[in-house]
Write a protein that holds these residues in place. Sequence first.
Motif, PDB file in Angstrom:
ATOM      1  N   SER A  43       0.814  -1.210   0.000  1.00  0.00           N
ATOM      2  CA  SER A  43       0.000   0.000   0.000  1.00  0.00           C
ATOM      3  C   SER A  43       0.839   1.247   0.000  1.00  0.00           C
ATOM      4  N   THR A 240     -10.420  -6.441  -9.548  1.00  0.00           N
ATOM      5  CA  THR A 240     -10.290  -5.430  -8.490  1.00  0.00           C
ATOM      6  C   THR A 240      -8.890  -5.400  -7.905  1.00  0.00           C
ATOM      7  N   GLY A 241      -8.084  -6.435  -8.205  1.00  0.00           N
ATOM      8  CA  GLY A 241      -6.758  -6.497  -7.617  1.00  0.00           C
ATOM      9  C   GLY A 241      -6.777  -6.846  -6.146  1.00  0.00           C
ATOM     10  N   PRO A 266      -3.624  -7.155  -1.500  1.00  0.00           N
ATOM     11  CA  PRO A 266      -3.531  -6.772  -2.921  1.00  0.00           C
ATOM     12  C   PRO A 266      -2.899  -7.874  -3.762  1.00  0.00           C
ATOM     13  N   ASP A 268      -1.705  -6.916  -6.949  1.00  0.00           N
ATOM     14  CA  ASP A 268      -0.845  -6.215  -7.890  1.00  0.00           C
ATOM     15  C   ASP A 268      -0.366  -4.930  -7.244  1.00  0.00           C
ATOM     16  N   ASP A 269       0.094  -3.983  -8.046  1.00  0.00           N
ATOM     17  CA  ASP A 269       0.656  -2.744  -7.518  1.00  0.00           C
ATOM     18  C   ASP A 269      -0.401  -1.807  -6.955  1.00  0.00           C
ATOM     19  N   ARG A 270      -1.665  -2.073  -7.208  1.00  0.00           N
ATOM     20  CA  ARG A 270      -2.702  -1.210  -6.669  1.00  0.00           C
ATOM     21  C   ARG A 270      -2.727  -1.305  -5.149  1.00  0.00           C
ATOM     22  N   ARG A 271      -2.845  -0.137  -4.505  1.00  0.00           N
ATOM     23  CA  ARG A 271      -2.849  -0.118  -3.047  1.00  0.00           C
ATOM     24  C   ARG A 271      -4.143  -0.733  -2.520  1.00  0.00           C
ATOM     25  N   LYS A 272      -4.060  -1.263  -1.321  1.00  0.00           N
ATOM     26  CA  LYS A 272      -5.199  -1.960  -0.732  1.00  0.00           C
ATOM     27  C   LYS A 272      -5.255  -1.702   0.758  1.00  0.00           C
ATOM     28  N   ASN A 297      -6.814   2.761   1.992  1.00  0.00           N
ATOM     29  CA  ASN A 297      -6.622   3.253   0.634  1.00  0.00           C
ATOM     30  C   ASN A 297      -7.887   4.010   0.225  1.00  0.00           C
ATOM     31  N   PRO A 300      -6.882   7.128  -5.226  1.00  0.00           N
ATOM     32  CA  PRO A 300      -5.553   7.014  -5.840  1.00  0.00           C
ATOM     33  C   PRO A 300      -4.574   8.080  -5.392  1.00  0.00           C
ATOM     34  N   ASP A 303      -4.403   8.770   1.052  1.00  0.00           N
ATOM     35  CA  ASP A 303      -4.614   7.590   1.875  1.00  0.00           C
ATOM     36  C   ASP A 303      -4.443   7.972   3.341  1.00  0.00           C
TER      37      ASP A 303
END
Length: 848
Positions: A43, A240-241, A266, A268-272, A297, A300, A303
């Motif tokens: 994240s 949604t990742g 998460p 992938d690279d998307r924050r969660k 999160n 984008p 946070d």
Amino acid sequence: MTSRISIQPKRRLLATAIAFVVSGSAWAAQAPTQSPVTATAASASGATAPAAVAETCPLGSFICPPRPLSYALCRPNAMLDFYEPWITKDTTLRDTAVTDIHSGIDDGNTSGVKVESPEPDLYHMTGGVRLERADQVMRADDVTYNSDSTAYDARGHVRYQEAGMLVSADHMTGTTTPNQGDADNVRYQLLQSRGNGVAAHAKVMDPQHGRFTMASYSTCDVGSHMWEFRAKTLNLNKETGVGVARNATMRFKNVPFMYLPYFTFPLDDRRKSGFLYPTFGSSSHSGAYLSTPYYLNLAPNYDATIDPRYYSDRGFMLGGEFRYLEPRTNGRVYFEYMAHDKGPDDDISGTSDRDGSTQRYLVQITNSTNLGDGFSLGANINHASDNQYFRDFSNDLYSSAIGLLSSSVYVSKGGKYWSASLGVDDYQNVDAGLPNYVVPYRRWPRATFNFNAPANNWLDVGLDTEAVAFRKIDTAPVSPGVPGQVDGNRLDIAPYLAADFSGSSWFVRPRVEYRYTGYELDSDYQRFNYAQKTPSRSLPIASLDTGLIFDRQTSLFGNGYTQTLEPRLYYLYVPYRNQNNLPLFDTSEMSFDFWQLFSTNRFSGADRQMDANNLTAALTTRLLDDNGVERLSASIGQIHYFSDQRVQASPFTPATTFDKSDYVAQLGIQFNDKWRLNSSYQWNPNKKASPYLDPQGQPFDQGRDTDLATVQIQRRIKGDGIINFSYRYRRNVMEQFDTSVVYPVSERWRALARWVFARRDVLPVTVAGFNGGNPFNTFTYSHRTLDAAVGVEYDSCCVAFRVLGRHYVHDYTRSTANAIMFEVEFKGLGSLNPQSGAYLRRAILGYQ
């Protein structure tokens, strides 16, 4: 059974091949791409990726960056046993590549391709099947494919390889349209991030959704997991990742130490959003503590983190952080708040400003904003509830030694030749051993304007201005006849002309300046022993800086160098002005060093401008290698005074009547990248009365001796190891030894140590029959440890840890504290308690 490859339509054969490659891609897409436990690590900092071998931090670096994640200690053959390293890694070739199909490979294809079609649209390939397209390879013992329903059934040693990962299973069934499937006894390895694990069963609902049961994940060598993450079920949503784990445990050496019944993570690279690693520790002022931060999160570009904490000796605390990033502004808001502190108010020195309050807090705000039209806003605000806050609640080895919090907010704008700013500066004492009146004045507000423009190719015209309102909340007690801490305003204006005449081997730089400084003191100025409400000072400043540069080729230890010889003369004239009626808002006398030989003022701030009729003579020599890198620099210089120095910081300090300053010398050597030496030395040829009494309470003269001596040596050892030694001596201030080492014991172990020892210090002493038996300060032998730390580091393929103990002086009363910190890093996941690394990078020069 006869091969029937000839009766199968070519397009159907290609469809069969594509079916398995596509289904293999679907399984690859569903394998965990990063550890579920890294919910928060990803994240804040993004997905973890393998790093190259760390470059050694250059000698002399003030703070070295952390070492990047390294798997250098892992086995090079840690892939699953069917990995084929010669297969291309270029995924862009898939769309245009031809699919190669092989059957009957188990017997070396001696019986030919084994394909049967017992029914229309049904094909059975046996004897070992291999399908290859670009970076994708699918293998199985036995494959059945229905081209009408797109159903497939692969049995026996099902293996799939692509550029990013490997997957194997005992049995794999499903359809390619829609892309669904099930697999039993799954093993996988991520080739780029080293993640690997197993699952009892895996199900693909579509290329974006999958479910694993009885799954595991680790970045350790395959078959040798020091740590492992296990979950009863993992549901993965690539759209949604986000993944969801239920009944999960974290294990070390197969021993579970963390249980999470449900959490999201998460893919992938998307924050969660999710829990960060908990932190824990212990201190003598707050007891054991536990922190369980939760990351949010929110969007984008912004946070937040909520951080509930518990201190065994003081109670519950809530911390939080909010970060935002907009096109024209970015910043951070951080807070810590305890509604009721059940711990004691340990007012050791009688300087606490808690006033019985049980509410404790810390607020930090930073912001940088582009206001448009060239204007910018910068803010850095820090405030604690009281001056004991950091002593009681610092959870790391660095912030526990903070003694002063500074805050500032400024609006600024600049052009090609000018700059201007308007803002405020504030300060807060957070040293539990000092009274609050020791902090600097508030500058509330402060405005600056600076201008410098070329009049022609050798003359610059400039102007430096500053206007400040100085305010103090807590003032020191006023003594009779001694100027006190009065509030007031100050305006400082200094226009100048600076010329530069120079060639390749010489320079002449005259400069003239006129400086005006005016004050307006508060109406109660007389109470602070000042005679005027609006005192001022104005005077000219003239200097002439000249030098020559000679060079020649020389050799030393078999290496060729360019040696320079640089004599320099600097003349400074400033007429005397009596400044005893001016307050000291932000001015003090600076420490004398080599660069003071060429300065127009020995005082910081604008409240004092020294008088001068001085000539500085200095000589510098350098050795430059063939690349122009300076390998040696040696300088020596001295000021000759043609008149007494009458301006002093205090009106009670007599004029300096010496005709010469200290001899100042400095030396820097670094003939290679393995070691360096820096040294400076000042010898005082003059005698004067010491500002302190001797340890027997008697006045004495000092001089014709060393005023300052420093030596610093750095030596790289065994790769990234380092040894530092420094000696620091300044008369009437300190004499200290500072030694630190990072010693690589082996490929996996490093020993760490630092020791700061004070041989002499300014200490209170008591002499019977003198000063009524009350203590007085003197510069004498103390023989005490100021800071000592010792620890070890361990590194392996997938786990690293550090244990560090520290004993240190934490406030002005010389009170000491002890701290023990433990940090463990599960590579690919992040680390627990990373504060010790930040401390070591500040404490040990060259540590990384």
